[in-house]
Scaffold this active site. Structure first.
Site, PDB file in Angstrom:
ATOM      1  N   SER A 142       0.848  -1.200   0.000  1.00 14.19           N
ATOM      2  CA  SER A 142       0.000   0.000   0.000  1.00 14.19           C
ATOM      3  C   SER A 142       0.878   1.242   0.000  1.00 14.19           C
ATOM      4  O   SER A 142       2.015   1.217   0.492  1.00 14.19           O
ATOM      5  CB  SER A 142      -0.868   0.019   1.257  1.00 14.19           C
ATOM      6  N   TYR A 157      -1.038  -0.853  10.287  1.00 11.97           N
ATOM      7  CA  TYR A 157      -1.265  -1.231   8.882  1.00 11.97           C
ATOM      8  C   TYR A 157      -0.060  -0.810   8.027  1.00 11.97           C
ATOM      9  O   TYR A 157       0.425  -1.598   7.201  1.00 11.97           O
ATOM     10  CB  TYR A 157      -2.552  -0.571   8.394  1.00 11.97           C
TER      11      TYR A 157
END
Ligand code: NAD
Length: 251
Positions: A142, A157
């Site tokens: 990401s 995350y």
């Protein structure tokens, strides 16, 4: 031209109806692949099962955090198709919390699904890929890994997604000699269910100001990068990271 004819491709976390994984499985299928969809969501698996011809598809309920489940997936794929050419590690979860709000079990959950899941699924398929002397593993990281936070991902995350980049590069070094390539995609903000309906119009407008291509990403945008990395078009590319973010993060 079809880019994945006769290839057997596994996509994890691919039963979500609006997700990147299912869009990827559909694109691979259109390109001639036999596709294996895995997901922890049983109901979602039942829904997608009828979307594909049974000869060229397999839908399996499996949790990427369970080593047993991952090995069961690899065995079932070999039993049905006899080979494994591509693994897209797409299963992932996020949580929009701040650094000092992260609880121990949040840390475990987020790190486990994104990072441990990538390790276990990859370990399950690489013996077969090595034996074949070929294979492509693609990991869904990401933009959050690169800039220290996306919009919906907390610091844990970011850590998990950054860990995926490190793990993938190390795998690329180790597996290159066996003809197995390992690459990553770093999506920006893609409109899927992962945002949990928390993206309102005002927020969207603000985000768009930071995206040169002036739109949010679509699952298809990421699926097309996966297709490139899965196919022989990328046969001299390993250890690479491809940004799919509309220019949101240029570095
Ligand atoms: P999504 O929630 O639609 O898809 C994730 C899928 O993973 C779901 O179907 C879910 O059931 C499945 N899953 C969750 N835990 C699992 C487990 N333990 N085992 C197996 N499957 C599991 O979200 P998405 O946006 O399509 O996300 C796909 C991937 O892309 C994720 O790794 C996500 O972190 C990554 N990503 C998304 C964005 C974005 O903006 N949407 C941006 C960057 C990266």
């Amino acid at each position: 031209t079809k880019l994945l004819e006769n290839k057997v491709c596994i996509v994890t976390g691919a039963a979500g109806i609006n997700g990147i994984g299912l869009r990827t499985a559909k694109l691979f299928y259109e390109h001639g692949a036999s596709i294996v969809i895995t997901d922890v969501n049983e109901q979602a698996c039942d829904t997608v099962r009828s979307m594909f011809n049974e000869d060229r598809s397999l839908v399996l309920v499996a949790n990427v955090v369970s080593k047993d489940d991952c090995e069961r997936v690899a065995s079932a794929v070999l039993e049905k198709f006899g080979r494994i050419d591509v693994l897209v590690n797409n299963a992932g979860i996020t949580q929009p919390v701040k650094f000092d709000e992260i609880q121990p079990d949040d840390y475990d959950r987020i790190l486990d699904v994104n990072l441990r899941g990538m390790l276990y699924m990859s370990q399950a398929v690489t013996p077969q890929m090595k034996q074949q002397g070929s294979g492509s593993i693609v990991n869904t990281s990401s933009v959050s890994a690169q800039r220290g936070g996306g919009i919906f991902g907390g610091p844990h995350y970011s850590a998990a997604k950054a860990g995926m980049l490190g793990l993938g590069k190390a795998m690329a070094r180790e597996l290159g000699a066996f003809g197995v390539r390992v690459n990553a995609v770093t999506p920006g903000l893609i409109a899927t269910d992962i945002t949990g309906g928390k993206l309102d119009d005002a927020m969207k407008q603000k985000i768009l100001e930071g995206i040169p291509l002036n739109r949010l990403g679509k699952p298809e945008d990421v699926a097309k990068a996966f297709l490139f990395l899965a196919s022989d078009l990328s046969d001299y590319i390993t250890g690479a990271t491809i940004d799919v973010n509309g220019g949101m993060h240029i570095h």
